[in-house]
Design a protein around this motif. Structure first.
Motif, mmCIF file in Angstrom:
data_model
loop_
_atom_site.group_PDB
_atom_site.id
_atom_site.type_symbol
_atom_site.label_atom_id
_atom_site.label_comp_id
_atom_site.label_asym_id
_atom_site.label_seq_id
_atom_site.Cartn_x
_atom_site.Cartn_y
_atom_site.Cartn_z
ATOM 1 N N UNK B 156 20.666 21.939 45.902
ATOM 2 C CA UNK B 156 20.154 22.051 44.536
ATOM 3 C C UNK B 156 18.753 22.651 44.527
ATOM 4 N N UNK B 159 17.587 26.513 44.444
ATOM 5 C CA UNK B 159 17.470 27.305 43.216
ATOM 6 C C UNK B 159 16.005 27.551 42.846
ATOM 7 N N UNK B 160 15.108 26.716 43.374
ATOM 8 C CA UNK B 160 13.684 26.888 43.058
ATOM 9 C C UNK B 160 13.119 28.191 43.620
ATOM 10 N N UNK B 162 14.072 31.026 43.337
ATOM 11 C CA UNK B 162 14.091 32.116 42.354
ATOM 12 C C UNK B 162 12.755 32.194 41.619
ATOM 13 N N UNK B 163 12.038 31.061 41.574
ATOM 14 C CA UNK B 163 10.755 31.035 40.875
ATOM 15 C C UNK B 163 9.662 31.763 41.660
ATOM 16 N N UNK B 170 20.651 32.174 41.190
ATOM 17 C CA UNK B 170 20.017 31.951 39.895
ATOM 18 C C UNK B 170 19.227 33.176 39.439
ATOM 19 N N UNK B 174 19.644 34.940 35.925
ATOM 20 C CA UNK B 174 18.573 35.144 34.956
ATOM 21 C C UNK B 174 18.493 36.601 34.501
ATOM 22 N N UNK B 177 21.246 37.201 32.084
ATOM 23 C CA UNK B 177 20.958 36.555 30.811
ATOM 24 C C UNK B 177 19.966 37.403 30.007
ATOM 25 N N UNK B 188 25.607 31.155 32.998
ATOM 26 C CA UNK B 188 25.085 29.924 33.596
ATOM 27 C C UNK B 188 26.208 28.967 34.032
ATOM 28 N N UNK B 189 27.304 28.974 33.279
ATOM 29 C CA UNK B 189 28.435 28.134 33.706
ATOM 30 C C UNK B 189 28.965 28.619 35.058
ATOM 31 N N UNK B 191 27.238 30.261 37.282
ATOM 32 C CA UNK B 191 26.215 29.912 38.277
ATOM 33 C C UNK B 191 26.375 28.448 38.712
ATOM 34 N N UNK B 192 26.517 27.580 37.715
ATOM 35 C CA UNK B 192 26.675 26.151 38.026
ATOM 36 C C UNK B 192 27.912 25.911 38.878
ATOM 37 N N UNK B 195 27.290 26.818 42.473
ATOM 38 C CA UNK B 195 26.547 25.767 43.182
ATOM 39 C C UNK B 195 27.455 24.574 43.480
ATOM 40 N N UNK C 67 24.725 19.935 40.930
ATOM 41 C CA UNK C 67 24.246 21.281 40.622
ATOM 42 C C UNK C 67 22.771 21.203 40.232
ATOM 43 N N UNK C 68 22.033 22.307 40.405
ATOM 44 C CA UNK C 68 20.570 22.236 40.256
ATOM 45 C C UNK C 68 20.135 21.921 38.822
ATOM 46 N N UNK C 70 17.451 22.748 37.583
ATOM 47 C CA UNK C 70 16.782 23.947 37.071
ATOM 48 C C UNK C 70 17.755 24.825 36.289
#
Lengths: 272, 220, 249
Positions: B156, B159-160, B162-163, B170, B174, B177, B188-189, B191-192, B195, C67-68, C70
């Protein structure tokens, strides 16, 4: 009668030899609780000693200190002429380090109340691990010896079993085989039958009896089985409130003692 | 359905980063946890203290703060460029979860029954042999479910990255989107779901580990 | 960007970053409160005597948990408004409360569940024997016994959520991390404000975790030791037990 005579003769011979273990004024306290208050004891090669006494009298602590599981508060324990818990460093006597303990305790083996088999190993591996890793012995030779030993305790058909698949009595027999494979000169038995279901006690005592009759190692048994002590032991120690209150030939202590504490203790036991 | 076929290949471009960050940070976390956990379980006070400080610092602050901090601090304080943000992400996630897992390692080692140590002393094993042959094999079994759980947490956490500009799943989500907002829910669905699919083996491992951890172990 | 850590910057940034603390703490409480409430929803849904519903519910929980957060935040913030029919635009703060709250409610629900399962079976039988109504059975007998032992574990999750809340800065909620980043952007100095954020987190979460540990010990003595959710028991909670999920009392 003749068997008793032979045994008495044997123990008198033993007593002439140099003791393999000597306790000298050994005390042990846990905080404010004085568990042992000055123990003096000689263990001769091949001697079978039973330690009896009420719970909390310090019986188990005596043998745990010899196995280096517990450090004495004062006094000396001499094994084969070497001080177990102290060592020399530049003429000074200091607290033993691990290397010293390992060097001295190599001749001692122990069987525990709760077996303490290694649950992630088969019973054969349980027996083989220490000779291979500790004594660096030949693997094939150790394997052969382990199988023979497990055979002797009646588990030769369960070599690949894991401890969790065995009964309590079987586990305890494995524990004895595991200790014997190391060929100790002194074996310590810490209430080895008290965690067992009553119907399993017999098979374990039978193995100990067999070892006592046929092997020449010294044995110290902390036990509540009085008849068994009488049968196997050369000498019985009665421990009470941290001191050896009575000691002597098994028959003398267990059947003809004058000591009131011992009589009271035995009476309570015999009734139960 | 057509939309998914359009979206999926775009997102899959980020899979490599997500998976590689997960694998690398998991390896770092396991190694660090093992060392710090052993130090925490040892009687050596200095090692114990050092490991304790590391664990409290990384558990006491949040991962996203650590990630940003390392992102700026590594080049600044040490004057080195790690070459890529990939390393920054991997180090941040690895050290953060290494701290959590170190406590798992310590707890499992201490949870092995004391009788096991006593029996190995009675067989005259050295302290190293006791740890390697007797304690650790049992402790590792006990750790399995928690290791599975924390690996899901790490998954999980990837995914950070990406920041800090890493092109993971992710990141591509983005991008899609922002180019077509109407598609955002579906993006996003998916993407989820990606994961979640990554998590499934670890969910399975955790369950399996739970039954396995009860076997071949003497715990207190 | 400054090439070194500068104490002047640190001192200057400190009060600015600290301004975000109220929001960070407030958001933590809001998320935690929402997770506490929503945790009951999961419990309720999974007690419906209908296997497919329980099964779906269990996997939805597993999905949210695995799932994340974020991505879940982004979904709520960017995608939810354009979802046909039900979609509405959410304020960043609301979005954070929903996103982080729902994510952690799946953990909280599991804690409740083990608390309830920890209540002795005889208590159910006794309350039936005493002819309690279903509502009273829960209110007067089961929950008063099920919830207190879970308090230390819930406390741990409060701290975990406190550390998770800075995530909301990515959708523009102005907590301490957001403040630090905006200070960094305007002064081209990130390291000092981010260090401040780290120190603030450490200063708040370390003492709280010690407090929780003490609470855990206290609970252990007050309640049956096995009923208190120790860390070891959390193993089964985090790796949610799907097989056990269709157990309906």
């Amino acid at each position: 009668m003749s068997e008793t005579l032979v045994k008495d003769k044997k123990s008198s011979i033993l007593l002439n030899s140099e003791p393999i273990v000597k306790y000298r004024d050994v005390t042990k306290s846990f905080g404010d609780v004085h568990v042992l208050k000055g123990i003096n004891l000689d263990i001769h090669p091949g001697e079978k000693i039973a330690v009896i006494g009420p719970s909390g009298s310090g019986k188990t602590t005596i043998i745990r200190m010899l196995m280096t599981l517990e450090e004495p508060s004062s006094g000396d324990i001499i094994v084969n002429g070497t001080n177990l818990w102290k060592m020399d460093k530049k003429g000074l006597s200091i607290r033993a380090n691990e290397k010293h303990l390992r060097d001295v305790r190599g001749d001692i083996g122990m069987v525990f109340q709760h077996f303490n088999l290694f649950p992630h190993m088969t019973i054969l591996e349980n027996c083989m691990s220490a000779p291979i890793h500790v004594k660096k012995e030949n693997k094939e030779e150790v394997r052969e010896r382990s199988i023979k030993m497990l055979d002797r305790v009646g588990l030769g058909d369960k070599l690949e079993f894991y401890p969790s698949q065995l009964s309590g009595g079987q586990k305890q027999r494995v524990a004895m085989a595991r200790a014997l494979v190391m060929r100790p000169k002194i074996m310590l038995f810490d209430e080895v039958t008290s965690a067992l279901d009553p119907e399993l006690v017999g098979e374990v005592l039978e193995v100990i009896r067999d070892i006592a009759k046929n092997d020449d190692m010294a044995m110290v048994l902390v036990t509540h089985e009085m008849d068994f002590a009488l049968d196997v032991a050369d000498k019985v120690l009665f421990l009470d409130q941290g001191v050896i209150a009575e000691q002597g030939a098994a028959r003398d202590v267990l059947e003809h003692t004058e000591n009131e504490r011992v009589q009271a203790f035995l009476k309570r036991f015999r009734r139960g | 359905m057509n939309a998914i076929i359009e979206i999926l290949p775009q997102l899959l471009r980020g899979l490599q980063i997500t998976v590689s960050v997960l694998l690398a940070s998991a390896i770092i976390a396991y190694i660090v946890a093992f060392i710090a956990g052993l130090a925490r379980a040892s009687k050596n006070t200095i090692l114990n203290k050092i490991a304790g400080v590391y664990i409290e610092i990384f558990r006491g602050t949040s991962l996203i703060v650590q990630l940003f901090w390392l992102y700026y601090a590594i080049p600044m304080l040490f004057g080195i460029q790690l070459g890529s943000n990939w390393w920054t992400g991997v180090i941040a996630i690895g050290l953060n979860y290494g701290a959590y897992l170190a406590e798992v390692v310590r707890g499992s080692i201490l949870a092995v029954d004391k009788g096991q140590t006593e029996a190995s002393i009675a067989l005259n094993m050295s302290s190293y042999q006791r740890m390697r042959l007797i304690i650790l094999p049992q402790a590792v079994r006990m750790m399995l479910p928690e290791v599975g759980n924390y690996t899901i947490q790490m998954m999980k956490a990837t995914s950070l990255v990406s920041l800090i500009g890493m092109r993971d799943i992710l990141y591509y989500g983005d991008i899609m989107r922002s180019t077509n907002l109407a598609q955002a829910p579906l993006v996003y669905v998916v993407v989820l779901l990606m994961y979640f699919i990554l998590a499934l083996p670890f969910i399975w491992l955790t369950r399996k580990g739970e039954t396995l951890s009860k076997k071949g172990v003497a715990s207190q | 960007m400054s090439s070194n850590f500068r104490w002047e910057t640190f001192v200057e940034a400190f009060p600015l970053v600290l301004q975000g603390l109220g929001l960070t703490v407030g958001l933590t409480f809001a998320c935690f409160g929402f997770a506490l409430l929503f945790g009951f929803v999961w419990i309720f849904l999974r007690r419906i005597p209908n296997k497919p519903i329980v099964w779906i519910c269990t996997w939805v929980m597993e999905f949210i948990r695995s799932t994340p957060p974020l991505v879940q935040l982004f979904f709520l913030y960017y995608a939810w408004p354009v979802v046909p029919v039900v979609g509405v635009t959410l304020e960043p703060f609301t979005c954070a409360v929903l996103g982080i709250g729902i994510h952690y409610s799946t953990y909280i629900g599991e804690i409740y569940r083990s608390g309830i399962e920890g209540v002795d079976k005889g208590q159910w039988e006794a309350s039936t024997a005493l002819n309690f109504s279903n509502a009273d059975k829960w209110k007067k007998i089961i929950l008063p016994q099920a919830i207190p032992p879970t308090i230390p574990m819930l406390g741990n999750y409060f701290i975990i959520m406190f550390k998770e809340v800075p995530l909301a800065s990515v959708i523009g909620v102005g907590g301490i991390l957001f403040m630090a980043n905006s200070y960094g952007a305007s002064h081209f100095a990130y390291l000092e404000p981010l260090t401040i954020v780290g120190i603030i987190f450490l200063a708040l979460s370390y003492p709280s975790s010690i407090l929780i540990r003490k609470l855990e010990v206290k609970m252990n003595t007050r309640f049956d030791k096995n009923a208190v959710l120790s860390k070891s028991k959390m193993k089964t909670i985090q790796g949610m037990n799907l097989e056990g999920s269709d157990r309906i009392v």
